[in-house]
Design an enzyme around this catalytic site. Sequence first.
Site, PDB file in Angstrom:
ATOM      1  N   HIS A  35     -32.782 -26.580 -27.597  1.00  0.00           N
ATOM      2  CA  HIS A  35     -32.053 -26.356 -28.662  1.00  0.00           C
ATOM      3  C   HIS A  35     -32.993 -25.202 -29.771  1.00  0.00           C
ATOM      4  O   HIS A  35     -34.066 -25.313 -29.872  1.00  0.00           O
ATOM      5  CB  HIS A  35     -32.137 -27.719 -29.622  1.00  0.00           C
ATOM      6  CG  HIS A  35     -33.233 -27.985 -30.003  1.00  0.00           C
ATOM      7  ND1 HIS A  35     -33.698 -27.694 -31.336  1.00  0.00           N
ATOM      8  CD2 HIS A  35     -34.222 -28.963 -29.512  1.00  0.00           C
ATOM      9  CE1 HIS A  35     -34.948 -28.190 -31.678  1.00  0.00           C
ATOM     10  NE2 HIS A  35     -35.076 -29.085 -30.663  1.00  0.00           N
ATOM     11  N   HIS A  80     -36.635 -11.415 -19.501  1.00  0.00           N
ATOM     12  CA  HIS A  80     -36.785 -12.465 -18.479  1.00  0.00           C
ATOM     13  C   HIS A  80     -37.287 -13.408 -18.424  1.00  0.00           C
ATOM     14  O   HIS A  80     -38.609 -13.878 -18.720  1.00  0.00           O
ATOM     15  CB  HIS A  80     -37.456 -11.423 -17.128  1.00  0.00           C
ATOM     16  CG  HIS A  80     -37.382 -12.155 -15.978  1.00  0.00           C
ATOM     17  ND1 HIS A  80     -38.103 -11.702 -14.799  1.00  0.00           N
ATOM     18  CD2 HIS A  80     -36.939 -13.460 -15.322  1.00  0.00           C
ATOM     19  CE1 HIS A  80     -37.977 -12.668 -13.515  1.00  0.00           C
ATOM     20  NE2 HIS A  80     -37.334 -13.731 -13.995  1.00  0.00           N
TER      21      HIS A  80
HETATM   22  O1  JB2 Z   1     -33.502   2.179 -12.565  1.00  0.00           O
HETATM   23  C1  JB2 Z   1     -33.202   1.800 -11.768  1.00  0.00           C
HETATM   24  C2  JB2 Z   1     -33.614   1.067 -10.711  1.00  0.00           C
HETATM   25  N1  JB2 Z   1     -34.878   0.646 -10.549  1.00  0.00           N
HETATM   26  C3  JB2 Z   1     -34.988  -0.310  -9.647  1.00  0.00           C
HETATM   27  N2  JB2 Z   1     -31.729   2.075 -11.453  1.00  0.00           N
HETATM   28  C4  JB2 Z   1     -31.215   1.846 -10.160  1.00  0.00           C
HETATM   29  N3  JB2 Z   1     -29.775   1.920  -9.683  1.00  0.00           N
HETATM   30  N4  JB2 Z   1     -31.934   0.822  -9.262  1.00  0.00           N
HETATM   31  C5  JB2 Z   1     -33.023   0.561  -9.764  1.00  0.00           C
HETATM   32  N5  JB2 Z   1     -33.841   0.061  -8.960  1.00  0.00           N
HETATM   33  C6  JB2 Z   1     -33.431  -0.887  -7.642  1.00  0.00           C
HETATM   34  O2  JB2 Z   1     -33.494  -2.173  -7.683  1.00  0.00           O
HETATM   35  C7  JB2 Z   1     -34.337  -0.296  -6.491  1.00  0.00           C
HETATM   36  O3  JB2 Z   1     -33.951   0.717  -6.028  1.00  0.00           O
HETATM   37  C8  JB2 Z   1     -34.254  -1.558  -5.791  1.00  0.00           C
HETATM   38  O4  JB2 Z   1     -33.442  -1.637  -4.692  1.00  0.00           O
HETATM   39  C9  JB2 Z   1     -33.630  -2.704  -6.493  1.00  0.00           C
HETATM   40  C10 JB2 Z   1     -35.231  -3.684  -7.041  1.00  0.00           C
HETATM   41  O5  JB2 Z   1     -35.077  -4.613  -5.908  1.00  0.00           O
HETATM   42  P1  JB2 Z   1     -36.467  -5.595  -5.877  1.00  0.00           P
HETATM   43  O6  JB2 Z   1     -36.264  -6.472  -4.633  1.00  0.00           O
HETATM   44  O7  JB2 Z   1     -37.701  -4.619  -5.810  1.00  0.00           O
HETATM   45  O8  JB2 Z   1     -36.598  -6.224  -7.158  1.00  0.00           O
HETATM   46  P2  JB2 Z   1     -35.535  -6.944  -7.667  1.00  0.00           P
HETATM   47  O9  JB2 Z   1     -35.410  -6.360  -9.092  1.00  0.00           O
HETATM   48  O10 JB2 Z   1     -34.224  -7.175  -7.118  1.00  0.00           O
HETATM   49  O11 JB2 Z   1     -36.247  -8.388  -8.068  1.00  0.00           O
HETATM   50  C11 JB2 Z   1     -37.388  -8.686  -8.925  1.00  0.00           C
HETATM   51  O12 JB2 Z   1     -37.145  -9.287 -10.035  1.00  0.00           O
HETATM   52  C12 JB2 Z   1     -36.402 -10.775  -9.703  1.00  0.00           C
HETATM   53  C13 JB2 Z   1     -36.301 -11.269 -10.804  1.00  0.00           C
HETATM   54  C14 JB2 Z   1     -38.444  -9.327  -8.034  1.00  0.00           C
HETATM   55  O13 JB2 Z   1     -39.625  -9.454  -8.482  1.00  0.00           O
HETATM   56  C15 JB2 Z   1     -37.760 -10.576  -7.587  1.00  0.00           C
HETATM   57  O14 JB2 Z   1     -38.950 -11.519  -6.841  1.00  0.00           O
HETATM   58  C16 JB2 Z   1     -37.318 -11.483  -8.910  1.00  0.00           C
HETATM   59  N6  JB2 Z   1     -36.813 -12.816  -8.591  1.00  0.00           N
END
Ligand code: JB2
Length: 203
Positions: free
Chosen positions: A130, A139
């Site tokens: 609350h 995050h």
């Molecule tokens: O500035 C951006 C950018 N930065 C990263 N612009 C765009 N359009 N895309 C971006 N990306 C993209 O996000 C990367 O190219 C990549 O495909 C994706 C990030 O994927 P990744 O699997 O590395 O991280 P995530 O952000 O999906 O997940 C992270 O954060 C979550 C909260 C991981 O640490 C996870 O384990 C976690 N649960």
Amino acid sequence: MKLAIIGAGGHAKVAIEAWRSSGGNVAGLYDDNAELRGRSVLGARVSGSSVDGFASEHLLHLAIGDNRARAGLAERLEDDRCPVVAHETAWISPTAAAGAGSLICAGVVVQAEARIGRHCIVNSMALVEHDVAIGDFCHIAPGVRLGGAVSIGSGVLVGIGAAVLPGIRIGSGAVVGGGAVVIRDIAAGAVVAGNPARPIRPS
Ligand code: JB2
């Protein structure tokens, strides 16, 4: 309406399933990594870059875990294109509120009069008690527990499983390590870890 998701990594999977849990359709994924083009993530196709996603007629969600990257992209977006995405198993008090583009994941509990900012991630099984106030682009990682009236600035990462005692204030840009137990206020930009949480990098 359909939701276009920016980002095609691990976090996108969580966003896709949250949106689908209440019957939503995903239009496609958009990612600036050209190597991902044409791939399928949980049945959703990577259809183009973030610019292509912005140019689409769809609602949008920024599924990128990095707080700074998400904040940078949000500057180019209008809030009214970005719904709150909440998994159907999240319990959100009717007196709580979340800002545009935030993702409330499976099993989250958000209690009375809590406030969550824009484009935040409240990850799986987190507890937001609350009167908690969370700024934009934060995050709150899986399993985090935020006690009543905790106050968190913008761009804060609270790592997996951390606990923050009631009434604690955490400044913008701070990082709380996974499993930390926060018993004192944290300055903006500080990095803390441990039980009790202590700075491992000064602000
Ligand atoms: O500035 C951006 C950018 N930065 C990263 N612009 C765009 N359009 N895309 C971006 N990306 C993209 O996000 C990367 O190219 C990549 O495909 C994706 C990030 O994927 P990744 O699997 O590395 O991280 P995530 O952000 O999906 O997940 C992270 O954060 C979550 C909260 C991981 O640490 C996870 O384990 C976690 N649960």
